[in-house]
Design an enzyme around this catalytic site. Structure first.
Site, PDB file in Angstrom:
ATOM      1  N   SER A 112      33.530  40.615  33.266  1.00 49.07           N
ATOM      2  CA  SER A 112      34.140  38.678  32.960  1.00 49.07           C
ATOM      3  C   SER A 112      32.838  37.733  32.910  1.00 49.07           C
ATOM      4  CB  SER A 112      34.922  39.010  34.195  1.00 49.07           C
ATOM      5  OG  SER A 112      35.728  39.405  33.923  1.00 49.07           O
TER       6      SER A 112
ATOM      7  N   TYR B 233      44.965  35.433  36.195  1.00 48.69           N
ATOM      8  CA  TYR B 233      43.935  35.729  35.486  1.00 48.69           C
ATOM      9  C   TYR B 233      44.082  37.413  34.414  1.00 48.69           C
ATOM     10  CZ  TYR B 233      38.840  37.215  35.114  1.00 48.69           C
ATOM     11  OH  TYR B 233      37.434  37.425  34.574  1.00 48.69           O
ATOM     12  N   SER B 234      43.957  37.127  33.237  1.00 48.16           N
ATOM     13  CA  SER B 234      45.132  38.459  32.280  1.00 48.16           C
ATOM     14  C   SER B 234      43.325  38.720  31.309  1.00 48.16           C
ATOM     15  CB  SER B 234      46.174  37.453  31.697  1.00 48.16           C
ATOM     16  OG  SER B 234      46.480  39.070  30.889  1.00 48.16           O
ATOM     17  N   ASN B 235      43.050  39.879  31.587  1.00 49.58           N
ATOM     18  CA  ASN B 235      41.957  40.564  31.140  1.00 49.58           C
ATOM     19  C   ASN B 235      42.255  40.870  29.419  1.00 49.58           C
ATOM     20  OD1 ASN B 235      38.918  41.128  32.047  1.00 49.58           O
ATOM     21  ND2 ASN B 235      40.910  42.010  33.352  1.00 49.58           N
TER      22      ASN B 235
ATOM     23  N   THR C 238      32.171  34.463  37.741  1.00 48.42           N
ATOM     24  CA  THR C 238      32.330  35.513  38.380  1.00 48.42           C
ATOM     25  C   THR C 238      32.364  36.967  37.537  1.00 48.42           C
ATOM     26  OG1 THR C 238      34.261  35.781  38.813  1.00 48.42           O
ATOM     27  CG2 THR C 238      32.903  34.505  40.302  1.00 48.42           C
ATOM     28  N   GLY C 239      32.068  38.144  38.115  1.00 55.89           N
ATOM     29  CA  GLY C 239      32.088  39.455  36.971  1.00 55.89           C
ATOM     30  C   GLY C 239      32.177  40.749  37.771  1.00 55.89           C
TER      31      GLY C 239
END
Length: 414
Positions: free
Chosen positions: A117, A216-218, A357-358
């Site tokens: 991300s 949070y929404s990808n 962050t990812g």
């Protein structure tokens, strides 16, 4: 998000229990090793390393950073851990553990890895450059750029703005909440079309009305990538390369599309299907499932260079950078706030830092930067990890490196 990691771990456990994993991955892609034992002795070693840190503040930060990396590869169970720090004096790298659990090779200081991300910060930067050019308007409805795409079950692109996609305030469901990770494990090289992933989310009602909350929404970032492509006629990856990667000379950064390989030196990426399960090598995976929300590859030095340039005004005009850094609370107890593809968080010794962050299969990462020119990127080659403690220790390593005030280690000076 923690809840998604738990769900992912649970599904992966079921996958292995059903015997799918070995048959699903291509030949040579599955490597298993006994899980790292998280013993009281390992916990005690970490405590001793922290307690014996010198009283000098900088040296104490160095010792704590080393202890955190060692904790990641012992107590937390990751094969390897990596941190690269950078400031105006230069950069430095520290590693612990291994890049490959079978060959026991150390991590290369120039390692590339999947950044998950953290891709969102690159995608948001490319979009904001289109805002500068007045080709996209932040407060325009998504419908203007993607007519008819966001529809169904109460989701409506006529009521959602581009800004809300970038800031996770659209209310759109996250497709990962409704996506079965076993599909990836069973067919890791398959292409996933972003519209198909968006439609997985749109089959469910919104989390809340647009701008009425934060979640949070990808899904939102897949749509941002689609907007970039609709406006420019190029893929989002081509725009990131042209507008960010090439101007900054980020030679270790790429937008791989469907390519399952990681170019250049890199650690193997692993998942741990369950608390006591052996590691599963998932280095070779088609990153299209992440796309504009999480599909990129980079290195510690390139991520640090990117964040330094972004906060230093090398990429965006002041007006757009202000918009990016205009945050709202996420509801997190740690004081985390989110702007446009960029989050901020308090530092333990005062002040705030900016970054992201990812998480992507095989890797977990975090990076941060301060406005006075310090950057730090941390990576472990395990994701999802076996516990949420891994994420906490990665975050602590970033904050320890940034709190030091200058390059935190002397190993691998560049």
């Amino acid at each position: 998000m923690i809840t998604r990691k738990r769900a992912f771990r649970g599904a992966l456990t079921l996958t292995v229990a059903l015997g799918f994993a070995a048959a699903a991955l291509p030949a040579g892609a599955v490597e298993r090793t006994p899980a790292v034992e998280r013993t009281p002795a390992a916990e005690a070693a970490y405590a001793r390393a922290t307690a014996s840190a010198p009283s000098n503040a900088a040296a104490a930060s160095d010792a704590r950073l080393r202890a955190l990396l060692h904790r990641l590869t012992t107590v937390d169970g990751a094969p390897g851990a990596f941190v690269e720090t950078r400031d105006r004096r230069g950069s430095a790298v520290l590693t612990d553990g291994v890049a490959d659990v079978e060959r026991r090779t150390p991590l290369d200081p120039d390692s590339r890895f999947r950044i998950g991300s953290m891709t969102k910060t690159f995608t948001a930067t490319a979009l904001l450059l289109l805002v500068e050019e007045k080709r996209v308007h932040l407060d325009a409805p998504v419908e203007r750029y993607l007519p008819g795409v966001v529809r169904g079950h109460g989701n409506d692109g006529r009521k959602i703005t581009v800004r809300q996609l970038l800031q996770h305030t659209s209310g759109l469901p996250d497709f990962l909440d409704h996506f079965d990770p076993r599909d990836i494990v069973m067919d890791p090289l398959a292409h996933r079309d972003p519209l198909d992933l968006v439609n997985i989310a749109l089959a469910h009602p919104p989390e809340f009305a647009p701008d009425a909350g934060w979640s949070y929404s990808n899904t939102g970032y897949l749509l941002v990538g689609m907007i970039i492509e609709r406006v420019t006629g190029n893929t989002y990856g081509e725009e990131i390369e042209r507008r960010v990667i090439e101007p900054l000379g980020l030679s270790e950064t790429s937008v791989p599309g469907d390519d399952p390989t990681i170019p250049g030196p890199h650690p193997r990426g692993y998942v741990r299907p369950g608390d006591d399960a052996p590691l599963l090598d998932i280095t070779a995976v088609n990153p299209s499932v992440g796309g504009a929300a999480g599909g990129m590859i980079s290195s510690g030095s390139d991520v640090n260079r990117f964040l330094g340039a972004l906060l230093g005004g090398e990429l965006l005009h002041p007006a757009q950078l202000r918009e990016m850094m205009r945050t709202r609370p996420t509801g997190s107890s740690d004081g985390r706030r989110y702007g446009l593809g960029l989050e901020s968080k308090p530092l333990p010794r005062g002040g705030r830092y900016w970054g992201h962050t990812g998480d992507f299969l095989g890797y977990e990462t975090a990076a941060g930067a301060t406005v006075d020119g310090r950057q730090a990127t941390v990576m472990v080659n395990l994701g999802p990890g076996s516990s949420d403690a891994q994420s906490d220790d990665i975050q602590a390593a970033v904050e320890t490196a940034l709190s030091r005030g200058r390059s935190a280690v002397s190993v691998g000076q560049r």
